[in-house]
Scaffold this active site. Structure first.
Site, mmCIF file in Angstrom:
data_model
loop_
_atom_site.group_PDB
_atom_site.id
_atom_site.type_symbol
_atom_site.label_atom_id
_atom_site.label_comp_id
_atom_site.label_asym_id
_atom_site.label_seq_id
_atom_site.Cartn_x
_atom_site.Cartn_y
_atom_site.Cartn_z
ATOM 1 N N ASP A 74 0.812 -1.109 0.145
ATOM 2 C CA ASP A 74 0.135 0.059 0.141
ATOM 3 C C ASP A 74 0.838 1.400 0.025
ATOM 4 O OD1 ASP A 74 -2.737 1.252 0.365
ATOM 5 O OD2 ASP A 74 -1.885 1.816 2.214
ATOM 6 N N GLU A 122 1.536 -0.756 -5.060
ATOM 7 C CA GLU A 122 0.597 0.606 -5.485
ATOM 8 C C GLU A 122 1.414 1.625 -5.462
ATOM 9 O OE1 GLU A 122 -2.886 2.768 -3.871
ATOM 10 O OE2 GLU A 122 -1.500 2.347 -2.501
HETATM 11 C C1 GLC Z 1 -4.207 3.112 -0.847
HETATM 12 C C2 GLC Z 1 -5.445 2.249 -0.691
HETATM 13 C C3 GLC Z 1 -6.514 3.139 -0.357
HETATM 14 C C4 GLC Z 1 -6.207 3.719 1.126
HETATM 15 C C5 GLC Z 1 -4.974 4.560 1.105
HETATM 16 C C6 GLC Z 1 -4.396 4.668 2.494
HETATM 17 O O1 GLC Z 1 -4.069 4.159 -1.727
HETATM 18 O O2 GLC Z 1 -5.516 1.714 -1.810
HETATM 19 O O3 GLC Z 1 -7.693 2.506 -0.246
HETATM 20 O O4 GLC Z 1 -7.280 4.760 1.460
HETATM 21 O O5 GLC Z 1 -3.727 3.696 0.425
HETATM 22 O O6 GLC Z 1 -4.000 3.550 3.020
#
Ligand code: GLC
Length: 554
Positions: free
Chosen positions: A213, A278
């Site tokens: 994440d 991500e």
């Molecule tokens: C990432 C997740 C999202 C979350 C953010 C903070 O972007 O995909 O859903 O709100 O991180 O953890």
């Protein structure tokens, strides 16, 4: 273009179809309106039949749910509302028994404010080793810098002073997201230790990989300088779908050290444990740095996700991402939806220049549902034909649209509150899945945690099961044929066509065609039709594809 392969053949993710499970909304077995681990276990056969090679499960840890579980209070346990560690073990072994891998979500940028470390830090006071695990700064009056939270408002919150003493006043902590999500300080050795312990704990339990994440956010620029873009991403321009995260809190070079450290930990278990990033970074060459051989295995292709129904841009992005990933020997991922964006069946129901970044609600322009679904299925079929790995977001196999008329008072996404009710946020793609065709209870009891629209039962999996024309059976056919023709391991070559808005690609024995125009298009040649997303017929000299339709031809 021939794909460069890394030497190790254990890299199962290179061509995998990976299904994202958002546990809160996936399947509820006790009628409390929340999904649970037993619900995932119950649907292992469903997922296997769908042709999925792996599942990625969004956070399932104990959490106050300030951000739907992305605020983790304990990295070594399961949210009691969802189940137990024993059920997690069972889930993993049941998935493995049918040959499916399991990826879990690691949230290393921040913890929950209820994590014991943050509570200790608040109690310990300034300049303590406990506070050094997070980013506390002293500043009188204004916050320590101008950074804005991704969910709106400032990225700093003030700490309640422990005593009336001068030195205890005017302390702030950083949270790139909600105030309930304090950012860790990755210069701190304890933080490194926590996450290497975490990786070993879950690898020992049997997981095959981790979705990382906010992978681009862990390291902040030295000295925390002001963000030159301004402090409010919603006002200052990040709404442009072609602009990704930048500024002093993102994509700093130091972040790569962390993933090298993690790769070494995973290597203790073998090269078949994977990491997927991500990382919303620009340009694609920056994204490629995350998937160098000694770091992660894959990165989500957000350029592709954000591209929309724009043929020229789509060509460019496909070429760029294939080239950049190939340069570092990593596979491309193809992604159209996830739990943070408006579902693609609804995005494609708007004019391509219309932004859906802020979510959709009552009173907003509404998508053309039929067009959105037609284009959505066409784009999906084209996507599934490309070499590399494909992600499915739960519910897209049912053809679910975004819920665009959710009552505002039912919204849970912190963005809605924190932007002063300007940005509706992401609830519309997180509505619990309909399994049963019963309008009074589609599987989440009478009170799903987010309300389902009145027609939700019409999308129920149960209803689509035996209908050969259903979206569910279309997805099943797609994954089966993708596997049969080994398209995930395949090649990529553009085939010339006299209209640039018709994309034609050769992947091994298969020709993929995507007609992005509003007129029928004829693909010349002697073909049989392997699968099509809409009307597709033999005509003299070739195969005719209806407007907004894709096909695989052989
Ligand atoms: C990432 C997740 C999202 C979350 C953010 C903070 O972007 O995909 O859903 O709100 O991180 O953890």
């Amino acid at each position: 273009m021939n794909m460069v392969m890394r030497s190790d053949l254990d890299q199962w993710w290179r061509n995998a179809v990976i299904y994202q499970v958002y546990p809160r909304s996936f399947n509820d077995t006790n009628g409390d309106g929340l999904g649970d681990l037993a619900g995932i276990i119950e649907k292992i056969d469903y997922l296997h039949e769908l042709g999925v090679d792996a599942i990625w499960i969004s956070p399932f840890y104990p959490s106050p749910q300030a951000d739907a579980g992305y605020d983790v209070a304990d990295y070594f346990d399961i949210n009691p509302e969802y189940g137990s560690l024993d059920e997690a073990r069972e889930l993993i072994s049941r998935a493995h028994a049918v040959g499916m891998k399991v990826i879990i979500d690691v949230v290393p940028n921040h913890s929950s404010d209820q994590h014991e470390w943050f509570q200790e830090a608040l109690r310990a006071g300034h300049d303590s080793p406990e506070r050094a695990r997070y980013i506390f700064r002293h500043s009188v009056g204004e916050p320590p810098n101008n950074w804005g939270s991704m969910f709106g408002g400032p990225a700093w919150s003030k700490v309640e002073p422990l005593t009336g003493r001068e030195e205890d006043r005017d302390w702030w902590y950083l949270h790139l997201f909600a105030p309930e999500q304090p950012d860790f300080d990755w210069n701190n050795a304890d933080v490194h230790q926590l996450f290497t312990d975490y990786l070993r704990f879950w690898c020992d339990l049997g997981v095959d990989g981790f979705r990382v994440d906010v992978a681009h956010g862990l390291v902040k620029a030295d000295g925390l300088p002001d963000d030159l873009r301004g402090s409010d991403r919603w006002v200052d321009g990040d709404r442009d779908p072609d602009v990704f995260d930048s500024g002093p809190m993102f994509d700093q070079d130091g972040v790569h050290e962390i993933y090298r450290e993690w790769r070494n930990v995973l290597n203790e278990y073998g090269r078949d444990r994977m990491l997927v990033a991500e990382a919303w970074v620009d340009p694609p060459s920056r994204g490629a740095l995350y998937v160098r051989e000694e770091e992660m295995s894959q990165a989500f292709n957000f350029d592709y996700l954000k591209c929309g129904w724009r043929p020229a841009r789509l060509r460019t992005i496909i070429d760029q991402t294939l080239r950049e990933m190939n340069n570092v020997g990593a596979p491309v991922t193809w992604v159209l939806s996830n739990h943070d964006v408006v579902r693609h069946t609804s995005r494609f129901g708007f004019d391509p220049e219309h932004s859906t970044e802020a979510g959709i609600g009552l009173g907003d322009p509404q998508p053309d549902r039929e067009l959105g679904l037609r284009r959505g299925l066409a784009m999906t079929l084209f996507t599934f034909g490309l070499p590399g790995s494909v992600y499915i977001y739960q519910g897209e196999e049912l053809g679910l649209p975004e819920v665009t008329d959710m009552p505002d008072d039912a919204r849970q996404d912190p963005t809605w509150l924190r932007t002063g009710y300007q940005v509706r946020g992401r609830d519309g793609c997180r509505v619990p899945l309909p399994w049963k065709a019963n309008p009074a209870d589609t599987g989440f009891g009478a009170h799903p945690w987010l309300p389902q629209p009145a027609d939700w039962h019409e999308f129920a999996a149960e209803r689509q099961e035996d209908d050969p024309q259903s979206v569910l059976n279309f997805y099943r056919a797609m994954t089966a044929r993708r596997r049969h023709y080994d398209l995930g391991h395949g090649d990529f070559e553009w085939v010339a066509y006299d209209n640039n808005e018709v994309l034609v690609v050769r992947n091994g024995k298969i020709t993929l065609a995507l007609n992005m125009t509003s007129e029928p298009a004829v693909i010349p040649g002697q073909y049989s039709i392997v699968i099509a997303s809409g009307t597709c017929d033999h005509v003299s000299g070739g195969v005719e594809l209806a407007a907004n339709t894709a096909a695989w031809l052989s």
